[in-house]
Structure formats: structure tokens, C-alpha cells
Design a protein around this motif. Structure first.
Motif, PDB file in Angstrom:
ATOM      1  N   THR A 100     -12.580 -40.442  19.082  1.00  0.00           N
ATOM      2  CA  THR A 100     -12.715 -40.243  17.634  1.00  0.00           C
ATOM      3  C   THR A 100     -14.130 -39.848  17.224  1.00  0.00           C
ATOM      4  N   LEU A 101     -15.000 -39.581  18.203  1.00  0.00           N
ATOM      5  CA  LEU A 101     -16.353 -39.159  17.873  1.00  0.00           C
ATOM      6  C   LEU A 101     -16.291 -37.849  17.086  1.00  0.00           C
ATOM      7  N   GLY A 102     -16.988 -37.793  15.986  1.00  0.00           N
ATOM      8  CA  GLY A 102     -16.945 -36.617  15.123  1.00  0.00           C
ATOM      9  C   GLY A 102     -16.074 -36.818  13.904  1.00  0.00           C
ATOM     10  N   SER A 103     -15.310 -37.913  13.872  1.00  0.00           N
ATOM     11  CA  SER A 103     -14.461 -38.176  12.714  1.00  0.00           C
ATOM     12  C   SER A 103     -15.300 -38.710  11.561  1.00  0.00           C
ATOM     13  N   VAL A 106     -15.987 -42.534  11.757  1.00  0.00           N
ATOM     14  CA  VAL A 106     -17.057 -42.967  12.664  1.00  0.00           C
ATOM     15  C   VAL A 106     -18.420 -42.690  12.040  1.00  0.00           C
ATOM     16  N   THR A 107     -18.578 -41.509  11.459  1.00  0.00           N
ATOM     17  CA  THR A 107     -19.846 -41.180  10.815  1.00  0.00           C
ATOM     18  C   THR A 107     -20.145 -42.147   9.678  1.00  0.00           C
ATOM     19  N   LEU A 154     -32.757 -40.908   7.223  1.00  0.00           N
ATOM     20  CA  LEU A 154     -31.961 -40.703   8.424  1.00  0.00           C
ATOM     21  C   LEU A 154     -30.743 -39.859   8.072  1.00  0.00           C
ATOM     22  N   ALA A 155     -30.586 -38.732   8.759  1.00  0.00           N
ATOM     23  CA  ALA A 155     -29.438 -37.844   8.542  1.00  0.00           C
ATOM     24  C   ALA A 155     -28.575 -37.869   9.802  1.00  0.00           C
ATOM     25  N   ILE A 156     -27.311 -38.242   9.642  1.00  0.00           N
ATOM     26  CA  ILE A 156     -26.411 -38.438  10.773  1.00  0.00           C
ATOM     27  C   ILE A 156     -25.522 -37.214  10.962  1.00  0.00           C
ATOM     28  N   ALA A 157     -25.469 -36.714  12.187  1.00  0.00           N
ATOM     29  CA  ALA A 157     -24.592 -35.591  12.518  1.00  0.00           C
ATOM     30  C   ALA A 157     -23.258 -36.122  13.027  1.00  0.00           C
ATOM     31  N   SER A 158     -22.185 -35.422  12.709  1.00  0.00           N
ATOM     32  CA  SER A 158     -20.860 -35.872  13.137  1.00  0.00           C
ATOM     33  C   SER A 158     -20.723 -35.862  14.655  1.00  0.00           C
TER      34      SER A 158
END
Length: 437
Positions: A100-103, A106-107, A154-158
Motif C-alpha cells: 500500500t506504499l503510495g496510497s 499511508v501518506t 516537512l513535505a512527504i512524497a507518496s
């Protein structure tokens, strides 16, 4: 022919193609080393004092102590970034195992975890409300009032990466230090670091923080004949979750790239200049679950042409538009003899600029006839605009869970709409001038 190129802008794109070819040759022939100091560490292109920031009281050594060296300070910053990533290791590991990484879920879990530890965090796609946004607003006030301050964003990438922005200001000048981190072989590693004086720093009435600037980069200069550029458009103010869901469902899958669905006025009564070939390109992967199979020729000087069966073309269009076959055929190049649509995929001369705005629904109205009117802002990070233009798009939800696009209207702003980054498809005459002998 000369007037033709002047009017359509194709001459410019031919020059760009030539420049691109030359640049690729230079890039292949040249290996440009990174500029380094005597110690082997990569140099920062802007020093803290040059960009208007000087150490404050919290940076000074205790009495009898020694000031930290620049190398030690950078090592501590790097360790802090890695420590931030470690706070979310369990979330990433579980997501990787579950696939599910990128969902979005999760983000969101990562953003909220970091927010719970006191960090100001948001996702790059601006689909999740920023945590602890008051720190950004206080920093922006310090910039306006020319007071010394600093803030960490902090900016989180999917994809699982993280960007840490350390922003410092004094006397109205702001320095930005960007550090990128990613997971590699189960470990968190710093993937890159740049530093620059912000050319622009603004908090907009739409609730966005926009900033950016240029930095020295020999690698970028070889590839683009210009300095490196970094910028961000991060939503600070929270947005109604229904607006976000409408953006994800109705606007973002189409976007503004290589189509004019949201760039021109049209309705079911009068489709105006709406290009149904572009509509076909954008909707085909959604309807068919696979990329459009009708590709442009690899040779940029050859114009590809296909005959698409009527049922295939009409099925895609009718999936999201209430348009009858007769009108669709009148608005396209339908060939009645063999029941096909002539289709010419966009080529190089019809390509859009690489960085374009993205749509964001900021409000909506549920109408009595069952339709929904969406009020949309075009956010354009590269032009530091949280509302480059606005439009009103109406959609009709269907009982089977689908929907139809009903109309679009570009809203007046008092200024001429400048879509310089967008290219329309070639006309019949232009296509023949370019591709026919």
C-alpha cells in the motif's frame, strides 16, 4: 511557410528541438564534476550570511566553549532528517509488506505521525491538511516584519521520500536549505541537498505558501543552459475534505495537460472549442484500463495517423459526456465509408510545457437537478500563483456510480487569460504543412 511558423509558434519548437539535441550531445560528451571544497564536501552555493541570515543567540557557543564548525552543523542537520524518517519506519515497513506504499492513507498516517511529534508537515500533492500550520504563519509574519526567525517544513512524497526545508529569515531576506531523504536497502539516506536565497516568499489569500529560488548547478546548466531552480506550493490553510475528494475524482485525473476540457467554455448545449480528440486521449486509460495504443511516430518529422473503429471511439466519449453520435462525428474526422474516426496523436509540435498548473476544488454547490457545480483554482507553483485562473465545472453523478461532465466556464479575473504553457492541436492545414511532402 515563414509566416506559418511565425503565427503558430512551431518555429520556436523546432529551435527547441535543435537545442535539445545539442544539449543531449553535450551532456553525453561532458562529465561535469560537482563543485567541491578542499575537504571533498560539496559546496553550498549561498552562504548563510550572504543570504541575509546570521547566527542568533541560540547559535552562539556557551561561555568557554567553541562554536560548531559548518561541517558539524551540517552533519547534525542530516542526522535530524534521518531521525525524522525513523519516526515513521514502522508505517513504511507495514505499507511495503501490504503493498500500500503510495496510497493516500499511508501518506496521511506519516503526516499525522510527524505532526504528533510537533513537526510542521504536509504532503507534496496537497491532499492532506498541514500539521501545526501556525508555525508557518508566524514565520511569514516575521518575514513581513523583517524579524529574525526560522522554521522547518516537512513535505512527504507518496513514494516514501521526504523533503526537509529549513527556512531562515532576517531583515526580510530568507534562506532555504532543502534536504531530500529516501529509504534505500532498509536505511534512511540523504539523497540531495541545496541551499539558496529565496527570490519569492509569499503567503497568499488562498491559504498557500509559495517560495522558490535559483541555485548554481553545473549539471543543470549543461542540461538546460540555465541555473537550477527549486520551488514549492504548499497549502497551509485546511481545506474541506469533500473539496479534496471532488478534486481527486473529477479534476486531477484529467488535469490541464494536453487538453482543453477545463480551459475553454462549453456546455452540453454548445460544446464550443472542446477538443474531443484530447478528451479521447485523457479518458481512454480510465475507460479501458490501459494506455492509449495509438502512439506518435518516434521520428518527430513523421505525423502518425490511425483509423479508430467508431464503437471504440464513441464508447470512450460517451462514458463521460452526454453527446450523441451524430454530433460527435460532426466535430471530428469521421470516415463513414469504413465506420472509423481518423486519429492523429499529438506530436512534438503540439506538446505542452513540462511544468503546468494543477486544479484544486475550493468550493462546490449541490444543485436541485442533481448536478454539482465545482469552483476550481488553478495552482501554478512555477509562477508562484495559488490562483493562476479560476473556472466553474459542472458534473452529473450517475446512479451506477459514474458521472458525466456537463459544462465548464472560465471565470473572469479582470486580466487576459494567458495559457502560454498550453498548445492546441494542429489544424488540418498546419498538419499537412509539417508532415506531407
Amino acid at each position: 511557410m515563414q509566416e506559418f511558423f511565425k503565427d503558430t509558434g512551431i518555429r520556436k519548437k523546432r529551435l527547441l528541438l535543435t537545442a535539445f539535441t545539442i544539449t543531449m550531445v553535450l551532456a553525453a560528451a561532458c562529465s561535469v564534476p560537482s563543485e567541491t571544497s578542499h575537504g571533498g564536501e560539496k559546496k553550498e552555493n549561498v552562504s548563510e550570511t550572504e543570504s541575509g541570515y546570521e547566527p542568533g543567540e541560540h547559535d552562539k557557543p556557551e561561555e568557554g566553549g567553541k562554536a560548531d564548525t559548518g561541517d558539524k552543523a551540517e552533519q547534525e542537520e542530516s542526522l535530524e532528517g534521518e531521525a525524522v524518517m525513523e519516526l515513521c519506519r514502522d508505517i513504511y515497513e507495514e505499507a511495503a509488506e501490504a503493498g500500500t506504499l503510495g496510497s493516500l492513507e499511508v501518506t496521511e498516517a506519516v503526516v499525522n505521525r510527524l505532526g504528533g511529534h510537533g513537526y510542521t508537515a504536509v504532503d507534496w500533492e496537497n491532499q492532506i491538511n498541514m500539521t501545526n500550520p501556525e508555525t508557518v504563519m508566524e514565520f511569514c509574519e516575521s518575514v513581513d516584519e523583517e524579524r529574525q526567525a526560522e522554521v522547518t517544513l516537512l513535505a512527504i512524497a507518496s513514494s516514501g521520500g521526504l523533503t526537509k526545508y529549513q527556512c531562515r529569515t532576517k531583515d526580510g531576506k530568507t534562506t532555504v536549505i532543502r534536504e531530500d531523504y529516501q529509504w534505500k536497502n532498509g536505511r534512511c539516506e540523504q539523497a540531495g541537498k541545496i541551499r539558496y536565497a529565496a527570490d519569492t516568499w509569499q503567503y497568499t489569500k488562498e491559504g498557500y505558501l509559495l517560495f522558490g529560488g535559483s541555485y548554481d548547478s553545473k549539471e543543470d546548466y549543461v542540461l538546460t543552459l540555465s541555473e537550477g531552480w527549486d520551488g514549492a506550493a504548499l497549502r497551509v490553510q485546511p481545506l474541506d475534505e469533500t473539496c479534496r475528494e471532488y478534486s481527486r475524482s473529477y479534476l486531477l485525473p484529467i488535469g490541464y495537460g494536453q487538453n482543453n476540457l477545463f480551459l475553454t467554455d462549453w456546455s452540453e448545449e454548445e460544446f464550443g472549442a472542446l477538443d474531443f480528440y484530447d478528451v479521447f486521449d485523457r479518458l481512454y486509460p480510465i475507460v479501458k484500463g490501459q494506455p492509449v495504443p495509438y502512439k506518435a511516430d518516434e521520428n518527430l518529422n513523421i505525423g502518425a495517423e490511425y483509423q479508430i473503429p467508431a464503437e471504440e471511439f464513441e464508447t470512450v466519449a460517451a462514458s463521460y459526456f452526454a453527446i450523441d453520435k451524430e454530433e460527435l462525428r460532426e466535430r471530428t474526422a469521421y470516415v463513414p465509408e469504413d465506420g472509423t474516426y481518423r486519429y492523429r496523436p499529438r506530436g512534438f509540435y503540439e506538446s505542452d510545457y513540462s511544468d503546468i498548473p494543477f486544479p484544486e476544488v475550493t468550493n462546490y454547490t449541490e444543485n436541485a437537478d442533481g448536478t454539482i457545480t465545482l469552483f476550481v483554482n488553478a495552482v501554478y507553483p512555477e509562477e508562484y500563483a495559488s490562483c493562476a485562473f479560476s473556472h466553474k465545472t459542472v458534473i452529473r453523478p450517475l446512479s451506477d456510480g459514474g458521472f458525466q461532465y456537463v459544462s465548464n466556464e472560465v471565470l473572469p479575473s479582470g486580466q487576459e487569460l494567458d495559457l502560454w504553457w498550453h498548445s492546441e492541436r494542429l489544424t488540418e492545414e498546419e498538419w499537412e504543412e509539417l508532415y506531407l511532402p
